[in-house]
Design an enzyme around this catalytic site. Structure first.
Site, short mmCIF file in Angstrom:
data_model
loop_
_atom_site.label_atom_id
_atom_site.label_comp_id
_atom_site.label_asym_id
_atom_site.label_seq_id
_atom_site.Cartn_x
_atom_site.Cartn_y
_atom_site.Cartn_z
CE LYS A 137 20.51 -39.43 3.82
NZ LYS A 137 20.76 -39.47 2.37
NE ARG A 182 -3.64 0.29 2.59
CZ ARG A 182 -4.87 0.35 2.51
NH1 ARG A 182 -5.50 -0.52 2.01
NH2 ARG A 182 -5.20 1.89 2.67
N1 GLY Z 1 -2.14 3.44 -0.27
C1 GLY Z 1 -3.65 3.07 -0.08
C2 GLY Z 1 -4.07 2.20 -0.86
O1 GLY Z 1 -3.10 1.15 -1.21
O2 GLY Z 1 -5.20 1.76 -0.68
#
Ligand code: GLY
Length: 654
Positions: free
Chosen positions: A495, A323
Site C-alpha cells: 500500500k 453435544r
Molecule cells: N448429547 C445429547 C444432547 O446434547 O442432547
C-alpha cells in the site's frame, strides 16, 4: 495470589483437565466455577454416542472414538481415587426408525441393521410404528452427575483449589499474554498458565463463536411394580433419546433450542419430549415424572470443539464441545495436558483450532458466523446469518481472491488484544501494517508476527511515514521482506503512501505516481493511497497499479465521505478495484461508500478508536456487506415528489 495453572470453568471439561494436570504432577491447579450446578455437565444425559450421533467430520469422529475408548479405564481410575462409581455402562445404543432407510448409510464403525421383526424381538415394548433400526454396540453411557461428583471429589483429594460461585469478569491481557483474571468475588487472580473451559459462557470472555444451545430434559422413575429395568440399552429415536440408568431413573432428552440463555422448562418443550418418548417406548406414559431440567450446550458454527492454543501464549482453549462434552472429557483432558505439560501437540488438534473461524468462503462470506462481543457486561447478541440473496463475485486484487471486502489496520488500538479481537470481528482477510512502525517497534507493533494468524490474513505492508517517492520505494522493499518472514513468500503487495504534509496528511500525487511506476517495474502489486482525483487514478491504473485507494476524507479524521462525486467518477472509470480508504467514521458511511460501487473499504481509525473496537469492527463488516448488497440490488431512483405506496390504478371510485 498466584497459581501455576488456572482453569476457568468447573464443568466436566475443566475438572477433567484439572485432575489430569494434578496426576501429572502440576503443583498448583485452581478451578473457578461460576455455578457448578448450572454447567451443561449436569444437564446432559451421559450418552457416549459417537456412532449414534452420526458424526460426519472425520477428525471429530476420531476424537470421539478415542475418548470413548478411554472411558472404562478413566472412570475406573476416578473410582479408585474417590470411591464413586460413575455408572459407566457399555450398554450400546439402539436407534429405531419409523421409515425404512432408503440407502444404508456408509459406516466405518460397527452398526447393525435390525429389521422390523428383529428389532421388536431384540427390544420388546417399542412403539408399533417402529419399522427397524440400527444397533450401535460400542456406544455406552455414564451417569454424568455421578461423573461430575467423582471429578469434583478427585480434584479436591488431589489438592486442586476448587472455587465455586466465582464469576470471571475479564481476562487481562498484555502483549500476547494473559496477566491475570478479574473475578467478581476474589479480585484479581494470577497464574502462569490459563485454560478457558467455560462452555457456553466462553464468548463472554473472548470473541469465540460459542453460543448456548438450550436443551430441556426430564427424568422418570421406574415404578416399584416394575421389578426389573425393562430397558437395558439406550433408545436413540429420531427426535428424542431415552437413557435408562441402573439406578432406575430413565432420562428423556432433549430439545435443541436457539434461545440464548433463556432459562426454564416450557410446556411446549416438555410436551414435545414426552410425545416423542411415548411414541418410541409407550409404557413410559405410566411412569412417574421425577425431575425436569434444562441446560445450555456450548455450540459452535461447525459443531466442533475449540481446542488448543490461543492468541495468548499462556492461554489454552478447551470449549465448544456442543453435544459431546461428557464423551470428550477424557480425551480433551489428555490432549490439553499433553499440550500444557509437554508442549506436545496432538495430530488431531489443528482440526479444532479457533482460527478455523477466521475466514469462511461463501457468497455471503462476512455473515456466515458471528460472535459475542462484550461491552462491559452487555453482550451484543449475534446476528442471524441470512444467505446472500444475490450472487456476487469475490474481490480480486492482482490475481488474488478475497471474500471479504473490508480491510483493516493495526494502528491506534489501545491494546494488542483489542486489535486482535477487532481483526477477528471484522472478518477481514487483509490487514495493512506500517512497515516503519514495525521496524521502530512502535507500541502495538511489537510481536505482530505472533499477534495475528498470518496463514489466514494477507498482509498489506504500507509505506506510512514516507515523505518522498525514494523513501516509499525503500520501505516497500522492506515490507516485502517482512511479509516473507511471516511465511507469505508470494506476497508482493504494497500500500503506497507518499505523504509529505504532516497536518492534513494528504498524499503527494506526483511522488505517488513516480514511486508506483518504479514499484510496478520491480514486480510489486501496488495499491496507491491517493486523493480522490479521477485523473490521477487513471494514470496510476495506466502504469499498472493493482487498485486505486481514494480517500473519503483526511486520514483519521472520521469526517466520512467528503469526496463522493470524485469517488463516483473514479469508480465509473476504473478497471481495477477501487478501495475507499481513510476518513470513514461510521458504519453508515462505510455502507454508503459500498453503495456507490466501491469494491472494498479500508478502515482503521474508526474501529481502533471506537469505545468497543471489536463491536465496531463487527458493525463495519455488516455495513460493508449491506452496502455491497444494496449496490448489487440497485437502489430506487430519487424523485422530486411523493409517490403513494399503494397504487391507485384499478381502485373503485364511489
Ligand atoms: N448429547 C445429547 C444432547 O446434547 O442432547
Amino acid at each position: 495470589m498466584t497459581s501455576d495453572i488456572l482453569i476457568i470453568g468447573g464443568g466436566v471439561i475443566g475438572l477433567a483437565i484439572a485432575v489430569e494436570l494434578k496426576l501429572r504432577g502440576t503443583k498448583n491447579v485452581t478451578v473457578l466455577c461460576r455455578d457448578f450446578q448450572a454447567a451443561a455437565t449436569h444437564a446432559a444425559a451421559g450418552m457416549l454416542a459417537p456412532d449414534a450421533e452420526i458424526i460426519q467430520d472425520q477428525a471429530m469422529r476420531q476424537l470421539c472414538w478415542r475418548s470413548r475408548t478411554l472411558y472404562p479405564e478413566w472412570t475406573r481410575k476416578l473410582e479408585d481415587l474417590t470411591g464413586i462409581n460413575t455408572g459407566y455402562w457399555a450398554c450400546g445404543i439402539l436407534a429405531p426408525v419409523y421409515q425404512p432407510p432408503t440407502s444404508p448409510a456408509p459406516r466405518e464403525s460397527p452398526a447393525y441393521w435390525l429389521d422390523q421383526a428383529a428389532i421388536h424381538q431384540y427390544q420388546p415394548g417399542l412403539g408399533n410404528d417402529v419399522v427397524g433400526g440400527w444397533w450401535y454396540p460400542e456406544d455406552a453411557q455414564v451417569d454424568n452427575r455421578l461423573l461430575a461428583q467423582a471429578l469434583w471429589t478427585a480434584a479436591k483429594s488431589l489438592g486442586v483449589d476448587l472455587k465455586d460461585n466465582v464469576t470471571v469478569e475479564g481476562l487481562i491481557q498484555q502483549q500476547g499474554q494473559v496477566i491475570g483474571i478479574q473475578t467478581n468475588t476474589e479480585g484479581m487472580i494470577r497464574a502462569s498458565h490459563y485454560v478457558l473451559a467455560a462452555g457456553a459462557w466462553a464468548s463472554e470472555l473472548l470473541p469465540l463463536p460459542v453460543r448456548p444451545r438450550k436443551g430441556q430434559m426430564l427424568s422418570l422413575r421406574l415404578p416399584d411394580f416394575v421389578p426389573e429395568l425393562p430397558l437395558r440399552r439406550i433408545l436413540f429415536g429420531e427426535n428424542t433419546y431415552i437413557v435408562p440408568r441402573r439406578s432406575r431413573s430413565i432420562i428423556i432428552g432433549a430439545t435443541s433450542e436457539d434461545v440464548g440463555f433463556t432459562p426454564h422448562n416450557t410446556p411446549a418443550g416438555i410436551q414435545n419430549l414426552l410425545q416423542q418418548a411415548i411414541r418410541l417406548y409407550p409404557q413410559l406414559q405410566d411412569y412417574p415424572i421425577q425431575e425436569l431440567w434444562w441446560g445450555f450446550r456450548p455450540d459452535t458454527p461447525d459443531e466442533l470443539p475449540i481446542l488448543g492454543t490461543s492468541h495468548c501464549e499462556n492461554l489454552t482453549l478447551a470449549t465448544g464441545h456442543y453435544r459431546n462434552g461428557i464423551l470428550l472429557a477424557p480425551v480433551t483432558a489428555e490432549i490439553i495436558a499433553n499440550l500444557i505439560c509437554e508442549q506436545k501437540s496432538d495430530s488431531l488438534l489443528p482440526n479444532f483450532h479457533y482460527t478455523r473461524f477466521h475466514t469462511q468462503p461463501s457468497t455471503a462470506p462476512m455473515l456466515t458466523h458471528s460472535a459475542n462481543f462484550t461491552n462491559g457486561h452487555r453482550a451484543i447478541a449475534p446476528l442471524p446469518t441470512p444467505d446472500s440473496p444475490l450472487p456476487d463475485s469475490p474481490l480480486i486484487i492482482a490475481g488474488k481472491t478475497f471474500q471479504s471486502r473490508l480491510m483493516t489496520g493495526t494502528g491506534k488500538y489501545r491494546s494488542i488484544e483489542e486489535m486482535q479481537q477487532s481483526v477477528v470481528a471484522s472478518n477481514c482477510q487483509i490487514v495493512t501494517v506500517a512497515v516503519r512502525r514495525v521496524q521502530a517497534k512502535t507500541p502495538g507493533h511489537e510481536g505482530l508476527a505472533e499477534a495475528l494468524d498470518w496463514s489466514k490474513i494477507w498482509m498489506l505492508p504500507n509505506t506510512a511515514g514516507c515523505q518522498t517517492a525514494e523513501e516509499a520505494i525503500r520501505v516497500a522493499r522492506l515490507g516485502r521482506e517482512m511479509a516473507k518472514l511471516l511465511g507469505q513468500e508470494d506476497n508482493n503487495f504494497v500500500k503506497l503512501e507518499v505523504i509529505p504534509d504532516p497536518k492534513y496528511l494528504l498524499p503527494d500525487p506526483i511522488g505517488t505516481l513516480q514511486a508506483a511506476e518504479q514499484l510496478v517495474k520491480e514486480g510489486f502489486a501496488v495499491l496507491p493511497y491517493i486523493n480522490a482525483d479521477p485523473m490521477l487514478a487513471k494514470r496510476l491504473e495506466d502504469v499498472g497499479c493493482a487498485t486505486v485507494m481514494p480517500l473519503a476524507s483526511p486520514i483519521g479524521s472520521g469526517q466520512g465521505l467528503k469526496t463522493t462525486a470524485n469517488i463516483q467518477i473514479i469508480i465509473e472509470n476504473a478497471k481495477v478495484p477501487v478501495v475507499v480508504d481513510a476518513g470513514i467514521g461510521s458504519p453508515s458511511e462505510a455502507a454508503q461508500a459500498m453503495e456507490l460501487g466501491a469494491d472494498a473499504l479500508l478502515i482503521n481509525s474508526a474501529i481502533a478508536l471506537a469505545q468497543n473496537p471489536a463491536a465496531m469492527a463487527y458493525a463495519m463488516n455488516l455495513a460493508a456487506v449491506a452496502g455491497r448488497l444494496a449496490y448489487l440490488a440497485g437502489r430506487m431512483p430519487i424523485k422530486s415528489y411523493a409517490s403513494a405506496s399503494s397504487p391507485v390504478t384499478g381502485t373503485i371510485n364511489s
